[in-house]
Design an enzyme around this catalytic site. Structure first.
Site, PDB file in Angstrom:
ATOM      1  N   TYR A 298       0.838  -1.209   0.000  1.00 29.31           N
ATOM      2  CA  TYR A 298       0.000   0.000   0.000  1.00 29.31           C
ATOM      3  C   TYR A 298       0.871   1.258   0.000  1.00 29.31           C
ATOM      4  O   TYR A 298       0.607   2.217  -0.727  1.00 29.31           O
ATOM      5  CB  TYR A 298      -0.898  -0.054   1.241  1.00 29.31           C
ATOM      6  CG  TYR A 298      -1.909   1.046   1.375  1.00 29.31           C
ATOM      7  CD1 TYR A 298      -3.098   1.013   0.653  1.00 29.31           C
ATOM      8  CD2 TYR A 298      -1.704   2.109   2.249  1.00 29.31           C
ATOM      9  CE1 TYR A 298      -4.047   2.016   0.797  1.00 29.31           C
ATOM     10  CE2 TYR A 298      -2.644   3.107   2.412  1.00 29.31           C
ATOM     11  CZ  TYR A 298      -3.815   3.058   1.679  1.00 29.31           C
ATOM     12  OH  TYR A 298      -4.752   4.062   1.827  1.00 29.31           O
TER      13      TYR A 298
ATOM     14  N   LYS B  25       0.791   4.047  -2.894  1.00 28.70           N
ATOM     15  CA  LYS B  25       0.414   5.444  -2.636  1.00 28.70           C
ATOM     16  C   LYS B  25       1.555   6.393  -2.975  1.00 28.70           C
ATOM     17  O   LYS B  25       1.329   7.529  -3.392  1.00 28.70           O
ATOM     18  CB  LYS B  25      -0.021   5.604  -1.176  1.00 28.70           C
ATOM     19  CG  LYS B  25      -1.359   4.926  -0.858  1.00 28.70           C
ATOM     20  CD  LYS B  25      -2.437   5.295  -1.848  1.00 28.70           C
ATOM     21  CE  LYS B  25      -3.834   5.017  -1.354  1.00 28.70           C
ATOM     22  NZ  LYS B  25      -4.843   5.250  -2.392  1.00 28.70           N
TER      23      LYS B  25
HETATM   24  N1  LIG Z   1     -10.028   6.172   4.930  1.00 31.65           N
HETATM   25  C1  LIG Z   1      -8.820   6.629   5.163  1.00 31.65           C
HETATM   26  O1  LIG Z   1      -8.468   7.002   6.287  1.00 31.65           O
HETATM   27  C2  LIG Z   1      -7.813   6.719   4.061  1.00 31.65           C
HETATM   28  C3  LIG Z   1      -6.531   7.156   4.383  1.00 31.65           C
HETATM   29  C4  LIG Z   1      -5.597   7.319   3.385  1.00 31.65           C
HETATM   30  C5  LIG Z   1      -5.953   7.026   2.072  1.00 31.65           C
HETATM   31  N2  LIG Z   1      -7.203   6.590   1.775  1.00 31.65           N
HETATM   32  C6  LIG Z   1      -7.501   6.287   0.365  1.00 31.65           C
HETATM   33  O2  LIG Z   1      -8.712   6.913  -0.012  1.00 31.65           O
HETATM   34  C7  LIG Z   1      -9.401   6.096  -0.975  1.00 31.65           C
HETATM   35  C8  LIG Z   1     -10.816   5.807  -0.470  1.00 31.65           C
HETATM   36  O3  LIG Z   1     -10.707   5.131   0.772  1.00 31.65           O
HETATM   37  P1  LIG Z   1     -11.953   4.728   1.671  1.00 31.65           P
HETATM   38  O4  LIG Z   1     -11.459   4.761   3.067  1.00 31.65           O
HETATM   39  O5  LIG Z   1     -13.157   5.501   1.273  1.00 31.65           O
HETATM   40  O6  LIG Z   1     -12.086   3.183   1.209  1.00 31.65           O
HETATM   41  P2  LIG Z   1     -13.345   2.189   1.191  1.00 31.65           P
HETATM   42  O7  LIG Z   1     -12.768   0.828   1.340  1.00 31.65           O
HETATM   43  O8  LIG Z   1     -14.417   2.629   2.112  1.00 31.65           O
HETATM   44  O9  LIG Z   1     -13.884   2.368  -0.327  1.00 31.65           O
HETATM   45  C9  LIG Z   1     -13.123   1.949  -1.417  1.00 31.65           C
HETATM   46  C10 LIG Z   1     -14.053   1.725  -2.608  1.00 31.65           C
HETATM   47  O10 LIG Z   1     -13.238   1.272  -3.705  1.00 31.65           O
HETATM   48  C11 LIG Z   1     -13.951   0.242  -4.371  1.00 31.65           C
HETATM   49  N3  LIG Z   1     -13.038  -0.627  -5.105  1.00 31.65           N
HETATM   50  C12 LIG Z   1     -12.189  -1.560  -4.598  1.00 31.65           C
HETATM   51  N4  LIG Z   1     -11.563  -2.196  -5.596  1.00 31.65           N
HETATM   52  C13 LIG Z   1     -12.021  -1.668  -6.756  1.00 31.65           C
HETATM   53  C14 LIG Z   1     -11.753  -1.924  -8.126  1.00 31.65           C
HETATM   54  N5  LIG Z   1     -10.891  -2.878  -8.500  1.00 31.65           N
HETATM   55  N6  LIG Z   1     -12.395  -1.181  -9.058  1.00 31.65           N
HETATM   56  C15 LIG Z   1     -13.284  -0.227  -8.679  1.00 31.65           C
HETATM   57  N7  LIG Z   1     -13.583   0.054  -7.401  1.00 31.65           N
HETATM   58  C16 LIG Z   1     -12.956  -0.661  -6.454  1.00 31.65           C
HETATM   59  C17 LIG Z   1     -14.672  -0.507  -3.259  1.00 31.65           C
HETATM   60  O11 LIG Z   1     -15.743  -1.290  -3.754  1.00 31.65           O
HETATM   61  C18 LIG Z   1     -15.111   0.643  -2.358  1.00 31.65           C
HETATM   62  O12 LIG Z   1     -16.385   1.123  -2.719  1.00 31.65           O
HETATM   63  C19 LIG Z   1      -8.543   4.846  -1.144  1.00 31.65           C
HETATM   64  O13 LIG Z   1      -7.699   4.998  -2.270  1.00 31.65           O
HETATM   65  C20 LIG Z   1      -7.718   4.811   0.110  1.00 31.65           C
HETATM   66  O14 LIG Z   1      -6.510   4.099  -0.071  1.00 31.65           O
HETATM   67  C21 LIG Z   1      -8.135   6.417   2.746  1.00 31.65           C
END
Ligand SMILES: NC(=O)c1ccc[n+]([C@@H]2O[C@H](COP(=O)([O-])OP(=O)(O)OC[C@H]3O[C@@H](n4cnc5c(N)ncnc54)[C@H](O)[C@@H]3O)[C@@H](O)[C@H]2O)c1
Length: 250
Positions: free
Chosen positions: A155, A159
């Protein structure tokens, strides 16, 4: 008039979490939103929520890790909503394991969805943006991509790769007035459930957040709105941390 009036926006991974909140905010700001996700049913449900609230949205099924699926989804969005102005590369997964235990599958899946998926989507939308001489690319990165992390080397590399992609796009596409920036969020979503609820991680993680709590996804959406708006006319290649001050503490 909304900040994104009439703009066509693709948000990947928009069926839940941050992507869902961003889709709602974009629509409230006047954008026509493609809610893209591998989970078709949930993507359609989010699009229906937006439509019920008076906005314009379509749910689009797409596994961002497959180029043919991305090309087909991009063509569908262009046909149904028009030329894509804003791309939010947000879809993501985690496959945690210490590096000495990580399988090739865990490594490849995370790299494929974050890095290849964002690359495929950029290649699908940039030609029309170049022609239009405008566009906004936004990447969901993470503090893990900036400072590394424990138990998720896949990851962190993905990123960090997105940051290189975002900055390279900023340089390469600036002559076409295509703006490229990233958000490093920290929000309460299904993805972060383990670190928020497992006692082993909970307090150690929360202690590193000066604001002392997790954000709701809706609190993250404002940064994505700003980065898709005309307010970025002189800002490209940057990362906004929306993480309660966590990165500042390191
Ligand atoms: N939540 C956090 O604190 C956090 C922190 C840093 C980075 N992020 C990044 O922000 C983004 C959103 O995170 P989140 O927390 O809302 O995640 P989440 O897991 O709640 O949502 C992720 C979404 O991506 C979809 N997904 C997964 N694989 C897929 C694919 N192959 N094709 C299309 N869609 C796909 C899933 O179905 C889901 O709806 C991600 O890239 C995550 O790495 C989140």
């Amino acid at each position: 008039m909304g900040k994104l009036e009439g703009r066509v926006a693709v948000v990947t991974g928009a069926a839940q979490g941050i992507g869902r909140a961003v889709s709602h905010r974009y629509a409230a700001e006047g954008a026509n939103v493609a809610v893209v996700d591998i989970n078709e049913e949930a993507a359609t449900a989010v699009a229906d929520e937006i439509t019920a609230a008076g906005g314009t949205a379509i749910g689009v099924a797409c596994d961002v890790g497959q180029r043919s699926a991305v090309d087909a989804a991009a063509a569908q969005v262009a046909a149904e909503l028009g030329t894509i102005d804003v791309l939010v590369n947000n879809a993501g997964i985690t496959r945690p394991a210490m590096l000495w235990k990580m399988t090739d599958e865990q490594w490849n899946d995370v790299l494929n969805i974050h890095v290849n998926g964002s690359f495929y989507w950029m290649q699908a939308v940039v030609p029309a943006m170049r022609e239009a001489k405008r566009g906004w690319l936004i990447f969901s990165t993470s503090s893990a991509g900036i400072q590394g992390t424990i138990g998720q080397i896949n990851y962190a590399v993905a990123k960090s790769g997105l940051l290189a992609m975002m900055r390279s796009a900023a340089r390469e596409l600036a002559p076409y007035n295509i703006i490229s920036n990233a958000v490093a969020p920290a929000a309460a979503t299904p993805m972060t459930e383990t670190i928020r609820t497992d006692e082993r991680f909970k307090s150690t993680y929360l202690d590193t957040i000066p604001l002392g709590r997790w954000a709701e996804p809706e609190e993250i959406a404002g940064a994505y709105t700003f980065l898709a708006s005309d307010d970025t006319s002189y800002m490209t290649g940057q990362v906004l941390s929306v993480d309660g001050g966590r990165l500042m503490m390191r």
